[in-house]
Scaffold this active site. Structure first.
Site, PDB file in Angstrom:
ATOM      1  N   SER A 243      55.109  -5.054   3.005  1.00 37.01           N
ATOM      2  CA  SER A 243      53.785  -4.738   2.480  1.00 37.01           C
ATOM      3  C   SER A 243      52.732  -5.269   3.444  1.00 37.01           C
ATOM      4  O   SER A 243      52.660  -4.811   4.589  1.00 37.01           O
ATOM      5  CB  SER A 243      53.619  -5.306   1.064  1.00 37.01           C
ATOM      6  OG  SER A 243      52.456  -4.779   0.453  1.00 37.01           O
ATOM      7  N   ASP A 311      67.144  15.988  -8.263  1.00 34.78           N
ATOM      8  CA  ASP A 311      68.300  15.144  -7.955  1.00 34.78           C
ATOM      9  C   ASP A 311      69.273  15.839  -7.020  1.00 34.78           C
ATOM     10  O   ASP A 311      69.770  15.248  -6.054  1.00 34.78           O
ATOM     11  CB  ASP A 311      68.989  14.750  -9.274  1.00 34.78           C
ATOM     12  CG  ASP A 311      70.160  13.802  -9.082  1.00 34.78           C
ATOM     13  OD1 ASP A 311      70.495  13.476  -7.931  1.00 34.78           O
ATOM     14  OD2 ASP A 311      70.742  13.384 -10.095  1.00 34.78           O
ATOM     15  N   ASP A 455      58.059   4.624  -3.104  1.00 34.64           N
ATOM     16  CA  ASP A 455      56.969   3.651  -3.078  1.00 34.64           C
ATOM     17  C   ASP A 455      55.666   4.347  -3.484  1.00 34.64           C
ATOM     18  O   ASP A 455      55.185   5.237  -2.780  1.00 34.64           O
ATOM     19  CB  ASP A 455      56.842   3.056  -1.681  1.00 34.64           C
ATOM     20  CG  ASP A 455      55.909   1.865  -1.605  1.00 34.64           C
ATOM     21  OD1 ASP A 455      55.102   1.678  -2.532  1.00 34.64           O
ATOM     22  OD2 ASP A 455      55.990   1.122  -0.606  1.00 34.64           O
ATOM     23  N   HIS A 505      58.257  -0.236  -4.010  1.00 34.35           N
ATOM     24  CA  HIS A 505      57.537  -1.019  -3.011  1.00 34.35           C
ATOM     25  C   HIS A 505      58.260  -2.324  -2.696  1.00 34.35           C
ATOM     26  O   HIS A 505      58.283  -3.248  -3.509  1.00 34.35           O
ATOM     27  CB  HIS A 505      56.115  -1.314  -3.496  1.00 34.35           C
ATOM     28  CG  HIS A 505      55.253  -1.960  -2.468  1.00 34.35           C
ATOM     29  ND1 HIS A 505      54.941  -1.358  -1.261  1.00 34.35           N
ATOM     30  CD2 HIS A 505      54.646  -3.176  -2.435  1.00 34.35           C
ATOM     31  CE1 HIS A 505      54.185  -2.154  -0.557  1.00 34.35           C
ATOM     32  NE2 HIS A 505      53.998  -3.273  -1.237  1.00 34.35           N
TER      33      HIS A 505
END
Length: 575
Positions: A243, A311, A455, A505
């Site tokens: 991050s 999927d 994320d 994340h």
């Protein structure tokens, strides 16, 4: 100083003193145009791997000229190596713009840090806390932890998150247990009591500390302390962070290529002005009107519908969306046919979802400001904002106050004019967007970047964008005769990107949630073995799963036989 030392083509001042007790060299320093020395009196390269080869190259191309008598003095100095210091004596160490506030041995067992919960199962270590003031408005806190025994001869700088403002104790503890001498910094962002990072509006030196300076300063001081404590510099130096830590990683590779032999950066917020504009965009499109809000029940509905639709896009129905770019889900399929309920989306909610997927766009030029949030990340969208009627500022609003003033208003934020003002004012010090990594590569250093495909806080498309920018720059440097394949192969020799299916994340998410690249990075740096894949794991669909994550643009492909939950059943292949 190592044998074969070099100095610039400028006047060199030399200072040497001889110990009266031993007759050995007690201190020795040189500096172009001034005196410069580290803790033991020696100017030393940052690492064995980076410095010697770099020095040779710079000497060979004529950038530097060796002074013959310096070789003799440096050899003499090396004959009497400095003795290791006690931990407590490090408090007396004199380093530029550095005040050591704590230097104490911590016994094995449990350590209670100044903030946060006690940390258990630690080896005995030397703890050094320091305050760095490279400018008159800087106040950078740093912690350096060094194993009392069992040091693996490596140093690791670690990253932080968000605006930082505190020490990452967990990062220090984890790497200390692995035998590293390890450091962390609050990035100069510790706010005054009762305030937050908004207090730093009007403090551009603080922005620079946060953007790039604190990490480099931490690194320089840490290496000096390690040298003094062990009487030996680290053989290799590494950095890892996610991050904000990922931004720190790329900033180090771009601005300070001598600092680390290997860098591991995850979910990098390196386009800092862009990612915060993205976060604001998601807040605006889901909070502007009460009808736009997406409650948890609607997010669960949306996540289930996206997974059902996407999927199998990679050929396997395994609870994983391998690459959300292959997912073309239309939220209108969930639009209510009658009254609103938890089983459908209203027309306003459908538009809000579309806006989140699209990402921030300049309303005048229609240019993309930052990539949109990927399908498959919906369960994390609750972070976008509070329920209607609850007053709360947008996430990370401090950075907008820095750029636009305390009276800025998220409801009137102009994604053309105001974004341009923000990028112009802050971008030069907080964005790590330079695609020219030639200096980092020329030193033989290695970079691993990873990002989760699910994320929603720092959308993963920017990791791909940065790699493509690096390739474009390298293609330009190589010229038209170099093929794209050759440029990519050369880039893979020092920089690899790993995109992780289903990871949110820095971890968590609906897919592969655990990924560790440090061992692969160490092997690459120290043995020259580049990572052809790194195994990640998680419980997609509620089933234990391991899957190789491949260097982008490759992806894991099922071999056609074997357990789809086992990594051995997959091979890395071009998409």
């Amino acid at each position: 100083m190592f044998p074969g030392a070099y100095v610039p083509r400028r006047v060199v001042k030399l200072r040497m003193s001889i110990s009266a007790a031993t007759g050995s060299v007690a201190s020795f320093a040189y500096a172009p145009g001034g005196v410069c020395e580290n803790a033991t009196g020696f100017m030393r390269p940052t690492s064995r791997r980076s410095s010697v080869s770099t020095n040779s190259r710079r000497y060979m191309n004529g950038t530097y000229r060796p002074i013959p008598w310096l070789f003799a003095v440096s050899v003499l100095a090396l004959e009497w190596p400095a003795a290791a210091a006690t931990c407590e004596s490090l408090a007396q160490l004199k380093l530029p713009h550095t005040t050591v506030t704590t230097a104490a041995r911590v016994p094995a067992g449990t350590f209670a840090p100044p903030s946060g919960a006690p940390i258990q199962n630690l080896p005995a270590f030397c703890r050094v806390a320091a305050t760095l003031t490279p400018t008159s408005d800087s106040n950078i806190l740093v912690e350096i932890w060094m194993p009392e025994s069992g040091w693996n001869s490596r140093f690791e700088g670690t990253g932080n998150g968000g605006f930082a403002g505190g020490i990452g104790w967990g990062s220090l503890a984890g790497e200390l247990r692995r035998g590293f001498a390890v450091a962390n910094t609050d990035m100069g962002m510790r706010p005054p009591a009762g305030s937050d990072a908004s207090a730093f509006a009007g403090h551009p030196e603080k922005w620079a500390d946060w953007g790039y300076r604190s990490t480099h300063e931490m690194t320089v001081v840490s290496k000096a302390l390690i040298k003094a404590y062990y009487a030996s510099s680290p053989k290799e130096s590494y950095f890892s962070g996610c991050s904000t830590g990922g931004e720190q990683a790329l900033m180090e590779a771009q601005r300070f290529p001598d600092d680390y032999d290997g860098i591991l950066g995850g979910a990098a917020a390196n386009n800092r002005t862009g990612v915060h504009t993205s976060i604001l965009w998601n807040y605006v499109v889901t909070e502007r009107e009460p009808a736009d809000y997406l409650p948890a029940s609607k997010l669960s509905l949306l996540a289930s519908a996206v997974l059902a639709a996407c999927d199998a896009a990679d050929g396997l129905k395994d609870g994983l969306i391998a690459d959300p770019r292959q997912c073309h889900f239309d939220p209108a399929t969930l639009e209510c046919k009658g009254a609103d309920s938890d089983a459908c989306l209203t027309a306003a909610q459908v538009q809000a979802v579309r806006s989140v997927y699209a990402g921030p766009v300049n309303p005048r030029t229609k240019e993309q400001i930052y990539p949109g949030v990927p399908p498959g990340s919906e369960l994390d969208w609750k972070q976008f904002g509070p329920a209607p009627g609850r007053t709360a500022p947008p996430p990370y609003e401090a950075i907008f106050k820095w750029a636009l003033g305390a009276d800025w208003n998220w409801r009137t934020f102009d994604f053309d004019r105001d974004y341009a003002r923000m990028a112009a004012r802050l971008g030069p010090v907080v964005n790590a967007l330079n695609p020219d990594l030639r200096r980092f590569q020329s030193r033989g250093h290695k970079l691993i970047v990873y990002h989760g495909w699910a994320d929603s806080l720092v959308p993963p498309g920017e990791a791909v964008n940065y790699r493509e920018a690096v390739l474009a720059r390298r293609q330009r440097d190589a010229g038209a005769k170099a093929t794209a394949a050759a440029v990519e192969s050369e880039t893979d020799g020092f920089y690899r990107l790993f995109m992780i299916p289903g990871m949110a994340h820095c971890g968590g998410g609906p897919g592969l949630v655990r990924f560790s690249g440090m061992d692969a990075l160490v092997k690459w740096v120290e043995q020259g073995t580049a990572p052809e894949s790194i195994v990640a794991s998680g419980r997609p669909g509620g089933v234990d799963t391991e899957r190789p994550v491949c260097p982008y643009p490759q992806a894991a492909k099922y071999r056609g036989s074997g357990d789809i939950r086992q990594a051995a059943s997959f091979v890395c292949a071009s998409q």
